[in-house]
Write an enzyme that holds these catalytic residues in place. Structure first.
Site, mmCIF file in Angstrom:
data_model
loop_
_atom_site.group_PDB
_atom_site.id
_atom_site.type_symbol
_atom_site.label_atom_id
_atom_site.label_comp_id
_atom_site.label_asym_id
_atom_site.label_seq_id
_atom_site.Cartn_x
_atom_site.Cartn_y
_atom_site.Cartn_z
ATOM 1 N N CYS A 135 7.416 101.029 95.004
ATOM 2 C CA CYS A 135 7.573 102.161 94.083
ATOM 3 C C CYS A 135 6.479 103.201 94.327
ATOM 4 O O CYS A 135 5.356 103.055 93.828
ATOM 5 C CB CYS A 135 7.548 101.664 92.638
ATOM 6 N N CYS A 138 5.199 104.914 91.112
ATOM 7 C CA CYS A 138 4.302 104.100 90.284
ATOM 8 C C CYS A 138 2.912 103.984 90.930
ATOM 9 O O CYS A 138 1.898 104.023 90.241
ATOM 10 C CB CYS A 138 4.828 102.682 90.099
ATOM 11 N N ASP A 139 2.877 103.797 92.253
ATOM 12 C CA ASP A 139 1.618 103.404 92.896
ATOM 13 C C ASP A 139 1.010 104.452 93.818
ATOM 14 O O ASP A 139 -0.108 104.260 94.308
ATOM 15 C CB ASP A 139 1.844 102.106 93.714
#
Ligand code: NAP
Length: 316
Positions: A135, A138-139
């Site tokens: 992701c 997200c990261d």
């Protein structure tokens, strides 16, 4: 929920499930949505969506929020964070057992989507959260001014590689063939982005780590030569596998594990429908998932009416 029998339980609260809920509600079907996490589905983690008609550019989470807000105007019960333990889809009254209790329904719409496929190589699973991520949204921010690689040649890989250039100083884009399958417009953006270095005809053989990822071993598919690229993170985007494990014995799946449906989203199991990425659809997009949900919502409402008439005729 003891003894309550819903007209329809929708499993999965992504775009497909939310759309089905809207159409169920408008058709007078008493529906509930259950999801193993929050509502919104996978697109919550998409950076930008540019091909949902009516929105030239919108963040994934923003579009999903709008879907949920729309559904909230109707009487749809939502049950997030319900982990399914057992499921009976074959009986006339369907039964879904979660950690919190039991849900009963006359019909079920499966909208459980798909998850990222794994590379299946040494160093992958053990380094999730330590340099391996599925992701970018997200990261990505953990890789400010660092070097990362994205693996894959589809829309996801190329779009997420572009997104990662907002954070990383360099993004290797590793693909096993010499041409991408992503949309041309995305390919052009990738070619124009100086931070992205394509590594074609190459496969990742191993992810190297001590306490966290420091490199990858890649193999040239033409020469079989191997090489090490030193980097801080790797993002595999090599396609999807359906979330169908729990339905396997009760629903007909195709050879890749996706649920087989007809054009009315009906499965071979009576009263069970499947929509969105989890079914054998020719296109996996937010817009097609939403369209599937609309069809299923209407068809469930017709199915329930027919079932009711049959029961009346047999005097049950
Ligand atoms: P995809 O289109 O199936 O592409 C997967 C890519 O990974 C392919 O390039 C494939 O290579 C490669 N690959 C597969 N297995 C591999 C392996 N074991 N090792 C190395 N490479 C491997 O998957 P996706 O990009 O995740 O997209 C999934 C669906 O969502 C597609 O229908 C896509 O169009 C859609 N999507 C749409 C958008 C959008 O419209 N904005 C955004 C994201 C996703 P080959 O090319 O050699 O097969």
């Amino acid at each position: 929920m003891k003894d309550k029998v819903f007209d329809c339980i929708i499993i999965g609260g992504g775009p497909a499930g939310l759309s089905a809920a809207l159409y169920c509600a408008r058709g007078g079907v008493e529906a509930a949505i259950i999801d193993s996490s929050a509502m919104g589905g996978t697109p919550v983690n998409y950076c930008e969506i540019e091909n949902y008609l009516g929105f030239s550019k919108i963040q994934g989470y923003e579009l999903c929020e709008k879907f949920e807000e729309h559904v909230d105007n109707f009487n749809i019960q939502k049950f997030p964070y319900e982990e399914i333990q057992k499921i009976d889809l074959v009986s006339s009254i369907k039964k879904i057992t979660t950690l919190n209790g039991e849900f009963l329904a006359h019909s079920v719409i499966i909208a459980t989507g798909a998850k990222p496929k794994k590379l299946g190589i040494k160093g992958e699973l053990e380094n999730i959260g330590h340099g391996v991520s599925y992701c970018a949204v997200c990261d990505g921010s953990f890789y400010k001014d660092k070097v990362v690689a994205v693996v894959g040649g589809g829309n996801s890989a190329l779009e997420e590689a572009l997104y990662l250039t907002n954070h990383a100083k360099k993004v290797y884009l590793i693909h096993r063939r010499n041409e991408y399958r992503a949309d041309e417009i995305v390919q052009k953006r990738v070619s124009a982005n100086k931070k992205i270095e394509p590594v074609l005809n190459s496969t990742v053989e191993e992810i190297l780590s001590d306490e966290k990822v420091y490199g990858i071993k890649i193999k040239d598919t033409k020469t079989n030569e191997t090489n090490v690229i030193y980097l801080d993170g790797i993002f595999p985007y090599i396609g999807l596998e359906p979330n169908t494990e729990m339905f396997q014995s009760q629903i007909q799946l195709d050879k890749n594990g996706f649920i087989e449906t007809d054009c009315e989203m009906k499965t071979k199991t009576q009263g069970v429908y499947a929509i969105g990425d989890v079914r054998n659809t020719p296109l996996r997009q937010v817009i097609t998932a939403v369209a599937d949900g609309a069809v299923a919502g209407v068809k469930v409402s017709e199915y329930l009416l027919e079932k009711k008439l049959q029961l009346q005729n047999t005097g049950k």
